[in-house]
Design a protein around this motif. Structure first.
Motif, PDB file in Angstrom:
ATOM      1  N   LEU A 167      -0.748  11.729   6.200  1.00  0.00           N
ATOM      2  CA  LEU A 167       0.635  12.184   6.354  1.00  0.00           C
ATOM      3  C   LEU A 167       0.709  13.414   7.254  1.00  0.00           C
ATOM      4  O   LEU A 167       1.635  13.557   8.064  1.00  0.00           O
ATOM      5  CB  LEU A 167       1.241  12.487   4.987  1.00  0.00           C
ATOM      6  CG  LEU A 167       1.502  11.261   4.097  1.00  0.00           C
ATOM      7  CD1 LEU A 167       1.884  11.703   2.686  1.00  0.00           C
ATOM      8  CD2 LEU A 167       2.590  10.381   4.690  1.00  0.00           C
ATOM      9  N   GLN A 208       4.520   5.384   2.649  1.00  0.00           N
ATOM     10  CA  GLN A 208       4.823   6.780   2.961  1.00  0.00           C
ATOM     11  C   GLN A 208       4.926   7.004   4.467  1.00  0.00           C
ATOM     12  O   GLN A 208       5.800   7.749   4.936  1.00  0.00           O
ATOM     13  CB  GLN A 208       3.741   7.684   2.366  1.00  0.00           C
ATOM     14  CG  GLN A 208       3.734   7.719   0.841  1.00  0.00           C
ATOM     15  CD  GLN A 208       2.582   8.541   0.306  1.00  0.00           C
ATOM     16  OE1 GLN A 208       2.629   9.768   0.255  1.00  0.00           O
ATOM     17  NE2 GLN A 208       1.519   7.871  -0.095  1.00  0.00           N
ATOM     18  N   LEU A 222       0.234   4.320   0.971  1.00  0.00           N
ATOM     19  CA  LEU A 222       0.193   5.109   2.198  1.00  0.00           C
ATOM     20  C   LEU A 222       1.013   4.439   3.298  1.00  0.00           C
ATOM     21  O   LEU A 222       1.719   5.123   4.049  1.00  0.00           O
ATOM     22  CB  LEU A 222      -1.250   5.312   2.656  1.00  0.00           C
ATOM     23  CG  LEU A 222      -1.419   6.139   3.937  1.00  0.00           C
ATOM     24  CD1 LEU A 222      -0.780   7.513   3.792  1.00  0.00           C
ATOM     25  CD2 LEU A 222      -2.901   6.268   4.301  1.00  0.00           C
ATOM     26  N   SER A 223       0.927   3.122   3.413  1.00  0.00           N
ATOM     27  CA  SER A 223       1.758   2.419   4.391  1.00  0.00           C
ATOM     28  C   SER A 223       3.228   2.721   4.153  1.00  0.00           C
ATOM     29  O   SER A 223       3.991   2.967   5.097  1.00  0.00           O
ATOM     30  CB  SER A 223       1.523   0.906   4.300  1.00  0.00           C
ATOM     31  OG  SER A 223       0.199   0.571   4.631  1.00  0.00           O
ATOM     32  N   PHE A 247      -6.546   2.625   6.552  1.00  0.00           N
ATOM     33  CA  PHE A 247      -6.852   3.055   5.185  1.00  0.00           C
ATOM     34  C   PHE A 247      -7.291   1.819   4.412  1.00  0.00           C
ATOM     35  O   PHE A 247      -6.522   0.865   4.277  1.00  0.00           O
ATOM     36  CB  PHE A 247      -5.628   3.697   4.531  1.00  0.00           C
ATOM     37  CG  PHE A 247      -5.876   4.190   3.133  1.00  0.00           C
ATOM     38  CD1 PHE A 247      -6.616   5.341   2.910  1.00  0.00           C
ATOM     39  CD2 PHE A 247      -5.371   3.499   2.038  1.00  0.00           C
ATOM     40  CE1 PHE A 247      -6.842   5.799   1.619  1.00  0.00           C
ATOM     41  CE2 PHE A 247      -5.596   3.953   0.750  1.00  0.00           C
ATOM     42  CZ  PHE A 247      -6.333   5.106   0.539  1.00  0.00           C
ATOM     43  N   GLN A 253      -8.185   9.782  -3.342  1.00  0.00           N
ATOM     44  CA  GLN A 253      -7.128   9.028  -2.675  1.00  0.00           C
ATOM     45  C   GLN A 253      -5.947   9.905  -2.276  1.00  0.00           C
ATOM     46  O   GLN A 253      -5.444   9.814  -1.162  1.00  0.00           O
ATOM     47  CB  GLN A 253      -6.635   7.883  -3.558  1.00  0.00           C
ATOM     48  CG  GLN A 253      -5.529   7.053  -2.899  1.00  0.00           C
ATOM     49  CD  GLN A 253      -5.248   5.753  -3.615  1.00  0.00           C
ATOM     50  OE1 GLN A 253      -6.029   5.310  -4.447  1.00  0.00           O
ATOM     51  NE2 GLN A 253      -4.123   5.123  -3.292  1.00  0.00           N
ATOM     52  N   LEU A 254      -5.483  10.764  -3.167  1.00  0.00           N
ATOM     53  CA  LEU A 254      -4.340  11.613  -2.842  1.00  0.00           C
ATOM     54  C   LEU A 254      -4.651  12.544  -1.677  1.00  0.00           C
ATOM     55  O   LEU A 254      -3.797  12.774  -0.807  1.00  0.00           O
ATOM     56  CB  LEU A 254      -3.903  12.411  -4.068  1.00  0.00           C
ATOM     57  CG  LEU A 254      -3.251  11.612  -5.199  1.00  0.00           C
ATOM     58  CD1 LEU A 254      -2.902  12.531  -6.369  1.00  0.00           C
ATOM     59  CD2 LEU A 254      -2.006  10.877  -4.700  1.00  0.00           C
ATOM     60  N   SER A 306      -4.161   4.434  12.366  1.00  0.00           N
ATOM     61  CA  SER A 306      -4.841   4.748  11.110  1.00  0.00           C
ATOM     62  C   SER A 306      -5.252   3.458  10.414  1.00  0.00           C
ATOM     63  O   SER A 306      -4.584   2.427  10.534  1.00  0.00           O
ATOM     64  CB  SER A 306      -3.945   5.580  10.183  1.00  0.00           C
ATOM     65  OG  SER A 306      -2.865   4.808   9.690  1.00  0.00           O
ATOM     66  N   ASN A 317       0.827  -1.203   0.000  1.00  0.00           N
ATOM     67  CA  ASN A 317       0.000   0.000   0.000  1.00  0.00           C
ATOM     68  C   ASN A 317       0.862   1.254   0.000  1.00  0.00           C
ATOM     69  O   ASN A 317       1.806   1.374   0.788  1.00  0.00           O
ATOM     70  CB  ASN A 317      -0.926   0.002   1.222  1.00  0.00           C
ATOM     71  CG  ASN A 317      -1.816   1.218   1.272  1.00  0.00           C
ATOM     72  OD1 ASN A 317      -1.467   2.218   1.882  1.00  0.00           O
ATOM     73  ND2 ASN A 317      -2.956   1.141   0.615  1.00  0.00           N
ATOM     74  N   GLU A 376      -4.559  10.478   1.508  1.00  0.00           N
ATOM     75  CA  GLU A 376      -3.180  10.184   1.882  1.00  0.00           C
ATOM     76  C   GLU A 376      -2.509  11.401   2.501  1.00  0.00           C
ATOM     77  O   GLU A 376      -1.763  11.285   3.479  1.00  0.00           O
ATOM     78  CB  GLU A 376      -2.404   9.712   0.645  1.00  0.00           C
ATOM     79  CG  GLU A 376      -2.829   8.339   0.145  1.00  0.00           C
ATOM     80  CD  GLU A 376      -2.109   7.942  -1.128  1.00  0.00           C
ATOM     81  OE1 GLU A 376      -1.388   8.790  -1.710  1.00  0.00           O
ATOM     82  OE2 GLU A 376      -2.254   6.778  -1.555  1.00  0.00           O
ATOM     83  N   GLN A 377      -2.792  12.578   1.969  1.00  0.00           N
ATOM     84  CA  GLN A 377      -2.196  13.788   2.514  1.00  0.00           C
ATOM     85  C   GLN A 377      -2.692  14.070   3.929  1.00  0.00           C
ATOM     86  O   GLN A 377      -1.924  14.520   4.792  1.00  0.00           O
ATOM     87  CB  GLN A 377      -2.494  14.986   1.609  1.00  0.00           C
ATOM     88  CG  GLN A 377      -1.766  16.254   2.024  1.00  0.00           C
ATOM     89  CD  GLN A 377      -0.262  16.063   2.094  1.00  0.00           C
ATOM     90  OE1 GLN A 377       0.358  15.600   1.139  1.00  0.00           O
ATOM     91  NE2 GLN A 377       0.339  16.411   3.229  1.00  0.00           N
ATOM     92  N   LEU A 397     -10.959   5.931   5.377  1.00  0.00           N
ATOM     93  CA  LEU A 397      -9.828   6.308   6.225  1.00  0.00           C
ATOM     94  C   LEU A 397     -10.343   6.711   7.589  1.00  0.00           C
ATOM     95  O   LEU A 397     -11.253   7.539   7.699  1.00  0.00           O
ATOM     96  CB  LEU A 397      -9.046   7.480   5.614  1.00  0.00           C
ATOM     97  CG  LEU A 397      -7.898   8.041   6.472  1.00  0.00           C
ATOM     98  CD1 LEU A 397      -6.809   6.991   6.684  1.00  0.00           C
ATOM     99  CD2 LEU A 397      -7.312   9.305   5.844  1.00  0.00           C
TER     100      LEU A 397
END
Length: 231
Positions: free
Chosen positions: A168, A10, A7-8, A88, A160-161, A86, A5, A164-165, A97
């Motif tokens: 983060l 990142q 996100l994982s 996701f 999705q982006l 978290s 994944n 993810e932001q 999320l």
């Protein structure tokens, strides 16, 4: 380390250096998780690190077209740092999320704790409320343990982006809290933190939504070990 994944990956890349993450060999048997029929269903990687009890990155297939990626950081109780969590998930044609800084104190009776850790993120959270449709947790028990910054939403894949932001950003803020807490708490505070964490972990195991399903496809012993590793 390479995770499936994005996100994982990142979140791991963001934390690996400051937390000085190293793989915990005690959980090596969970790096590949197979069903009773021998089909791979996921993985759990547990890390040790600086001033944390553990960090967990888990990826599971939870159903047809459904993949969950979880990241958990459990701080050492001697340090006054919230627990990061978290989840996701890809759920068919939508994304999910949820995340939080789970407080180790009762915020109603610890206003200084709230002002120090949560108030600085209030503006960011209000902006997120305008960007996403946020929902409360379904489990009523969990509402006793979440923070005012609890974030949970379902969104279209096109978001999705942005999701993810958000994750983060939360992790970056958690790292600031962690970095600023280098001194141990007193014995009275430690006892309160341990008791609250113990209750949280017991209830989390008791109410875990996939423990029953995992028990059927992994066997009771492995299912319990997998879920327990998250706490």
């Amino acid at each position: 380390m390479i995770f499936q994944n994005a996100l994982s990956q990142q979140l791991y890349d963001l934390t690996a250096a400051p937390l000085q993450l190293t793989l915990n060999a005690d959980y090596q048997d969970l790096n590949t998780i197979n069903t009773l029929q021998g089909e791979k269903i996921g993985s759990v990687f547990v890390f040790s690190g600086l001033r944390i009890a553990k960090m967990v990155i888990a990826e599971f297939i939870t159903g047809p077209g459904m993949v969950a990626s979880l990241v958990v950081i459990k701080p050492e109780y001697h340090y006054d740092v919230p627990r990061f969590g978290s989840d996701f998930s890809l759920m068919g044609d939508k994304l999910h999320l949820d995340m939080d800084f789970f407080p180790h104190r009762d915020l109603a009776t610890a206003p200084d704790y709230y002002q120090q850790y949560y108030q600085p993120l209030s503006e960011h959270y209000l902006q997120a409320m305008q960007q996403f449709h946020l929902t409360p947790p379904q489990g009523l028990w969990l509402r006793n343990y979440i923070s005012p910054l609890f974030f949970m939403t379902d969104a279209e894949p096109a978001k999705q982006l942005e999701l993810e932001q958000q994750a983060l950003s939360y992790m970056q803020q958690w790292l600031i809290i962690w970095a600023n807490n280098i001194g141990p708490v007193d014995s009275s505070s430690l006892a309160q933190i341990q008791l609250r964490a113990q209750h949280f972990e017991q209830l989390s195991m008791q109410h875990n939504p996939v423990l029953g399903m995992f028990g059927k496809i992994l066997g009771e012993e492995l299912a319990h070990r997998v879920i327990k590793s998250l706490y």
